[in-house]
Enzyme design. Structure first.
Site, PDB file in Angstrom:
ATOM      1  N   LYS A  90       0.036  -1.051  -2.547  1.00 47.49           N
ATOM      2  CA  LYS A  90       1.136  -1.994  -2.444  1.00 47.49           C
ATOM      3  C   LYS A  90       2.431  -1.464  -2.364  1.00 47.49           C
ATOM      4  O   LYS A  90       2.527  -0.308  -3.036  1.00 47.49           O
ATOM      5  CB  LYS A  90       0.895  -3.033  -3.549  1.00 47.49           C
ATOM      6  CG  LYS A  90       1.507  -3.958  -3.596  1.00 47.49           C
ATOM      7  CD  LYS A  90       1.030  -4.861  -5.143  1.00 47.49           C
ATOM      8  CE  LYS A  90       2.020  -6.301  -5.031  1.00 47.49           C
ATOM      9  NZ  LYS A  90       1.265  -6.987  -6.150  1.00 47.49           N
ATOM     10  N   SER A 165       0.006 -11.740  -5.404  1.00 49.18           N
ATOM     11  CA  SER A 165       1.064 -10.875  -4.524  1.00 49.18           C
ATOM     12  C   SER A 165       0.761  -9.778  -3.735  1.00 49.18           C
ATOM     13  O   SER A 165       1.515  -9.194  -3.046  1.00 49.18           O
ATOM     14  CB  SER A 165       2.396 -10.689  -5.328  1.00 49.18           C
ATOM     15  OG  SER A 165       2.007  -9.554  -6.456  1.00 49.18           O
ATOM     16  N   SER A 189      -2.469 -11.200  -9.455  1.00 46.34           N
ATOM     17  CA  SER A 189      -2.154 -10.768  -8.178  1.00 46.34           C
ATOM     18  C   SER A 189      -2.891  -9.786  -7.421  1.00 46.34           C
ATOM     19  O   SER A 189      -2.805  -9.355  -6.455  1.00 46.34           O
ATOM     20  CB  SER A 189      -0.531 -10.121  -8.227  1.00 46.34           C
ATOM     21  OG  SER A 189       0.232 -11.231  -8.300  1.00 46.34           O
TER      22      SER A 189
END
Length: 472
Positions: A90, A165, A189
């Site tokens: 990420k 996310s 997330s």
């Protein structure tokens, strides 16, 4: 034939293999890490223009790392089951010399000089960094269409969102661009995109994986976690990156067990508390039916599943939200005051409210958090695990004018985030529209082994995790 020279099986088959299967092939000489890495890069080049899962693809360095892995394996140097495995990070995870933007205009040209601990550990385990994935801006402001990079799309249907996310990590693993990725989880997330993309996602215990070098969302709630196709692969990846880090104030010095060895395939006699009241009223009918059917499978496998009533979802959500927006504002206050126009609209709206939280509100929310965690822990005298829905609906449409997901429904992932307990999402079905549905296990602090054992046993008895989206 040497490992470096080995020819692959058909590349369409490679993307469907697990981390464990790929590792066995590399050790037997039937597959080169170079071929596997090139297969991932080719698939990204062919399809990611439609999904936007990657912000940065590290093709040159990935192939160099793959050649090193191939040489080491040929020489009998084995760094463990993650050796030679391509993975993604990420983009809020720092990588030395590689753009680490947190998907924000604020960091559009940020190239750290040091990698995050989790990135360094995975590379030390022989992992091959393929690239950095899309996220909500600073892991909170999204999905946003007013940022330098577009939001990621769902691999099962690009007209839908992949959750967040850790949206790009979920989409990249779901699309079979990489067999493994790292996400971050503050309120769900890792698990939300895992649920939306038909993959497996683990939020370990708070403090199990270092967050040093990960841009903070909420200091007291942030976790890193593996996102893979299977619980077995999550066990491998967790084993490669877990452990104490004295440079992370939230890291806890707890021994790291052999997670893979814990996957016995049996959950006979395991006591599981079914938190049905968290999903029976607010979830869609398809989710309720899928989770109830998954619970029946657990009973058939010999688990003792009985209903349990925990605190209402709203209590966890309200306590977490109060804590989170206050800490978020403290992270971004300087830039909010000096360059608010450089943030996306959604991030501004979610963060600015934190400036209105009083100190007494924050302290009361932290006290409430401790009370909720204590009440949840009390039930572990009766149960080994909890089980509930992984998310309360299928994926949302990719609509720039859509309703903010925070205002849409309760977040069933939030309780395990607030309490810091480990939680695992696994696929358990599909909606009538062909979108994935998910089941969630939660466990005692630092008992990821039992959580993974339950998810693995369920996946051995079902085949939802084997489904692959048709990107063409």
């Amino acid at each position: 034939m040497s490992v470096i020279e080995a020819e692959p099986v058909a590349t369409t088959d490679l993307v469907d293999l697990s981390v464990l299967e790929l590792g066995r092939m590399m050790r037997s000489g039937d597959l080169s890490p170079v071929v596997l890495t090139q297969t991932c890069l080719d698939r990204i080049a062919r399809y990611d223009g439609r999904l936007n899962s990657f912000i940065t693809v590290c093709a040159e360095t990935a192939l160099a790392q793959a050649k090193t892995a191939a040489r080491e394996l040929a020489e009998g140097i084995d760094r463990g089951p993650f050796h030679g495995i391509p993975f993604a990070l990420k983009d809020n995870v720092d990588t030395a010399g590689v753009l680490s933007s947190s998907h924000s205009r604020i960091f559009v040209d940020r190239f750290p000089t040091e990698s995050a601990t989790v990135a360094s550990k995975l590379e030390a385990a022989g992992g091959i960094l393929i690239g950095k994935t899309a996220t909500f801006e600073f892991a909170i402001g999204g999905p946003s269409w007013d940022l330098p990079w577009p939001p990621a799309r769902n691999p099962w249907n690009r007209d839908y969102l992949p959750g967040g996310s850790s949206s790009g990590s979920g989409a990249a693993v779901g699309a079979r661009f990489v067999p493994a990725a790292i996400g971050t989880d503050t309120g769900g997330s890792v698990r939300w995109p895992a649920a939306m993309c038909g993959i497996t996602g683990l939020k370990p215990t708070y403090g199990r994986i270092s967050r040093r070098g990960v841009h903070p969302n909420t200091y007291s709630l942030d976790h890193c976690g593996p996102m893979t196709r299977t619980a077995e692969d999550c066990a491998i990846m967790l084993g490669a990156c877990a452990g104490y880090d004295p440079r992370d104030p939230g890291s806890i010095d707890e021994p790291v067990p052999d997670y893979l060895a814990a996957l016995t395939g049996s959950i006979k006699g395991l006591r599981i508390g079914l938190v049905r009241h968290w999903y029976e009223a607010d979830a869609t009918d398809e989710v309720v039916a899928a989770v109830d059917a998954a619970v029946a499978v657990l009973r058939d496998l010999g688990a003792i599943v009985e209903p349990v009533t925990l605190d209402p979802l709203r209590d966890y959500v309200d306590a977490k939200t109060t804590i989170s927006i206050a800490e978020l504002f403290s992270v971004h206050e300087k830039d909010m005051r000096t360059r608010p126009q450089d943030f996306g609209k959604l991030l501004r709206s979610r963060v600015m409210a934190g400036g209105l939280v009083r100190a007494e509100d924050y302290v009361q929310a932290m006290r409430w958090r401790a009370e909720l965690a204590s009440r949840m822990m009390a039930h572990f005298g009766r149960f080994d695990l909890f089980v509930t829905a992984g998310w309360l609906a299928p994926a949302d449409p990719a609509d720039p004018e859509g309703v903010d997901f925070f205002k849409k429904r309760q977040l069933v992932t939030m309780p395990f985030s607030l309490t810091g307990m480990p939680a695992l999402n696994v696929p358990c079905g599909f909606s009538a529209g062909g979108l994935p549905l998910s089941l969630q296990f939660g466990g005692r602090p630092f008992d990821e082994a039992t959580v993974l054992r339950a998810g693995d046993a369920y996946q051995r008895a079902t085949d939802w995790h084997l489904a692959t989206p048709d990107l063409a």
